[in-house]
Write a protein that holds these residues in place. Structure first.
Motif, PDB file in Angstrom:
ATOM      1  N   GLY A  75       0.844  -1.438  -0.057  1.00 40.51           N
ATOM      2  CA  GLY A  75       0.014   0.013   0.022  1.00 40.51           C
ATOM      3  C   GLY A  75       0.905   1.140   0.038  1.00 40.51           C
ATOM      4  O   GLY A  75       2.355   1.162   0.022  1.00 40.51           O
ATOM      5  N   SER A  76       0.287   2.511   0.027  1.00 46.36           N
ATOM      6  CA  SER A  76       0.702   3.657  -0.008  1.00 46.36           C
ATOM      7  C   SER A  76       1.868   3.930   1.045  1.00 46.36           C
ATOM      8  O   SER A  76       1.411   3.490   2.114  1.00 46.36           O
ATOM      9  N   GLY A  77       3.038   4.183   0.774  1.00 47.53           N
ATOM     10  CA  GLY A  77       4.319   4.577   1.525  1.00 47.53           C
ATOM     11  C   GLY A  77       4.800   3.328   2.077  1.00 47.53           C
ATOM     12  O   GLY A  77       5.625   3.178   2.795  1.00 47.53           O
ATOM     13  N   SER A 129      -0.879   3.268 -12.035  1.00 45.99           N
ATOM     14  CA  SER A 129      -1.223   4.318 -11.045  1.00 45.99           C
ATOM     15  C   SER A 129      -1.034   5.727 -11.591  1.00 45.99           C
ATOM     16  O   SER A 129       0.037   5.832 -12.378  1.00 45.99           O
ATOM     17  N   VAL A 179      -1.127   8.389  -9.236  1.00 44.60           N
ATOM     18  CA  VAL A 179      -0.999   8.985  -7.970  1.00 44.60           C
ATOM     19  C   VAL A 179       0.588   9.166  -7.734  1.00 44.60           C
ATOM     20  O   VAL A 179       1.335   8.314  -7.808  1.00 44.60           O
ATOM     21  N   GLY A 201       3.837   9.323  -5.841  1.00 42.21           N
ATOM     22  CA  GLY A 201       4.520   8.252  -4.620  1.00 42.21           C
ATOM     23  C   GLY A 201       3.856   6.770  -4.768  1.00 42.21           C
ATOM     24  O   GLY A 201       4.154   6.015  -4.139  1.00 42.21           O
ATOM     25  N   HIS A 202       3.149   6.508  -6.089  1.00 42.52           N
ATOM     26  CA  HIS A 202       2.921   5.102  -6.074  1.00 42.52           C
ATOM     27  C   HIS A 202       3.723   4.539  -7.073  1.00 42.52           C
ATOM     28  O   HIS A 202       3.377   4.983  -8.345  1.00 42.52           O
ATOM     29  N   GLY A 255       3.000  -0.935  -5.695  1.00 39.28           N
ATOM     30  CA  GLY A 255       2.121   0.106  -6.104  1.00 39.28           C
ATOM     31  C   GLY A 255       0.810  -0.830  -6.798  1.00 39.28           C
ATOM     32  O   GLY A 255       0.951  -1.767  -7.512  1.00 39.28           O
ATOM     33  N   HIS A 285      -6.455   2.454  -8.053  1.00 38.44           N
ATOM     34  CA  HIS A 285      -7.630   2.799  -7.002  1.00 38.44           C
ATOM     35  C   HIS A 285      -8.879   2.881  -7.751  1.00 38.44           C
ATOM     36  O   HIS A 285      -8.794   3.262  -8.996  1.00 38.44           O
ATOM     37  N   ASN A 290      -2.322  -1.737   3.022  1.00 32.67           N
ATOM     38  CA  ASN A 290      -2.921  -0.647   2.754  1.00 32.67           C
ATOM     39  C   ASN A 290      -2.484   0.413   3.755  1.00 32.67           C
ATOM     40  O   ASN A 290      -2.318   0.112   5.006  1.00 32.67           O
ATOM     41  N   HIS A 308      -2.977  14.308   2.317  1.00 30.13           N
ATOM     42  CA  HIS A 308      -2.092  13.089   1.615  1.00 30.13           C
ATOM     43  C   HIS A 308      -0.834  13.140   2.221  1.00 30.13           C
ATOM     44  O   HIS A 308      -0.253  12.101   2.481  1.00 30.13           O
ATOM     45  N   ALA A 354       1.041  10.100   4.087  1.00 27.44           N
ATOM     46  CA  ALA A 354       2.166   9.761   3.511  1.00 27.44           C
ATOM     47  C   ALA A 354       3.487   9.571   4.772  1.00 27.44           C
ATOM     48  O   ALA A 354       4.344   8.584   4.723  1.00 27.44           O
TER      49      ALA A 354
END
Ligand code: HPA
Length: 273
Positions: free
Chosen positions: A30-32, A57, A59, A61-62, A81, A84, A113, A248, A252
């Motif tokens: 997931g993110s980060g 993706s 987004v 950072g993904h 990554g 969504h 996530n 966000h 993050a």
């Protein structure tokens, strides 16, 4: 063949000669949390953009790649990554990667996530074992024609998160010496964060963490025969539960802070799978 089958078959053909081994465990980061790949013995990488028709993706950072490697003896395929629903992808597109990893041979799926905490006792940085989910607010990835090659028409979701895999995660957390939360993950479509009224409703409904991914992937994974487990990294108190504004950047930063613990837990658990 249905559209979904054709797309999946094209992706399978594009990757089949580049896969170094048959993975047993598939992981979605997931993110980060993408840095987890540094923990493993890497053998090969496939960029999503090199796979025709594969969702990529949008987004910041993904990342977007499959990483193949070993954690101890366990052969892994890792998604660094994911895409969504809020990016505009259909539920079928969002779950294509899960189905592809099943075709690569994996039969265990670990979903991770970043999520907002719906329970007052949750703190940013807490890790939560996902024990069940609420997907009622997002469209099912199984809508439409159901080719038998993908799975059964009416999959049973009464034990979507595998108890044996969940036990391994609990044991690993105990070995690492930290507290693991447990609870119900609720997927909201996003991309806007929730309102306080929505958060009150989700709490009433039994949700413990809210995020914008995972539940549709779990549905498709159960459908195609994966054993599934999941971990949420709580990055913030959900809207209205604290006085802080949500951003966000904050999410993050909290994921970054929790990443070392998360990496340790995931590595320990996956080595046992
Ligand atoms: N809501 C939805 N998704 C999230 C949140 C949140 O509060 N935090 C991280 N992902």
């Amino acid at each position: 063949m249905t559209d979904t089958e054709v797309k999946l078959e094209n992706c399978r053909k594009a990757v089949e000669d580049r896969i170094p081994f048959r993975p047993r465990v598939a992981i979605v980061l997931g993110s980060g949390l993408g840095d987890f790949v540094e923990e493993i013995d890497q053998k090969a990488v496939i960029e999503y953009r090199d796979i025709p028709g594969f969702p990529v993706s949008t987004v910041a950072g993904h990342e977007g790649r499959f990483v193949f490697g070993y954690a101890g003896e366990t052969p892994l395929v890792i998604m660094q990554g994911r895409v969504h629903l809020y990016e505009g992808y259909s539920p079928e597109e969002v779950v294509l990667p899960v189905r592809l990893m099943r075709q690569m041979g994996a039969d265990i799926l670990v979903l991770t996530n970043a999520a907002g905490g719906l329970r007052e006792e949750y703190r940013p940085g807490d890790l939560m074992l996902i024990t069940d989910q609420i997907s009622t607010f997002v469209p099912s990835p199984l809508r439409g024609a159901n080719p038998a090659s993908l799975g059964t028409r009416f999959p049973d979701m009464s034990a979507a998160y595998d108890e044996e895999l969940s036990m391994l995660i609990r044991e690993s957390a105990a070995e690492c010496g930290f507290t693991l939360r447990e609870g119900v993950y609720l997927q909201n479509p996003g991309p806007q964060y929730e309102t306080p009224a929505e958060v009150r409703m989700f709490r009433e409904l039994g949700g413990c963490a809210v995020g914008m991914s995972t539940a549709v992937e779990t549905i498709a994974a159960v459908h195609c025969g994966f054993r599934v487990c999941g971990i949420s990294c709580i990055t913030n108190a959900a809207a209205g539960l604290s006085h802080k504004k949500l951003s966000h950047e904050e999410v993050a930063a909290a994921a970054d802070e929790a990443a070392p613990q998360f990496r340790k837990l995931l590595l320990e658990a996956v080595r046992k799978m």
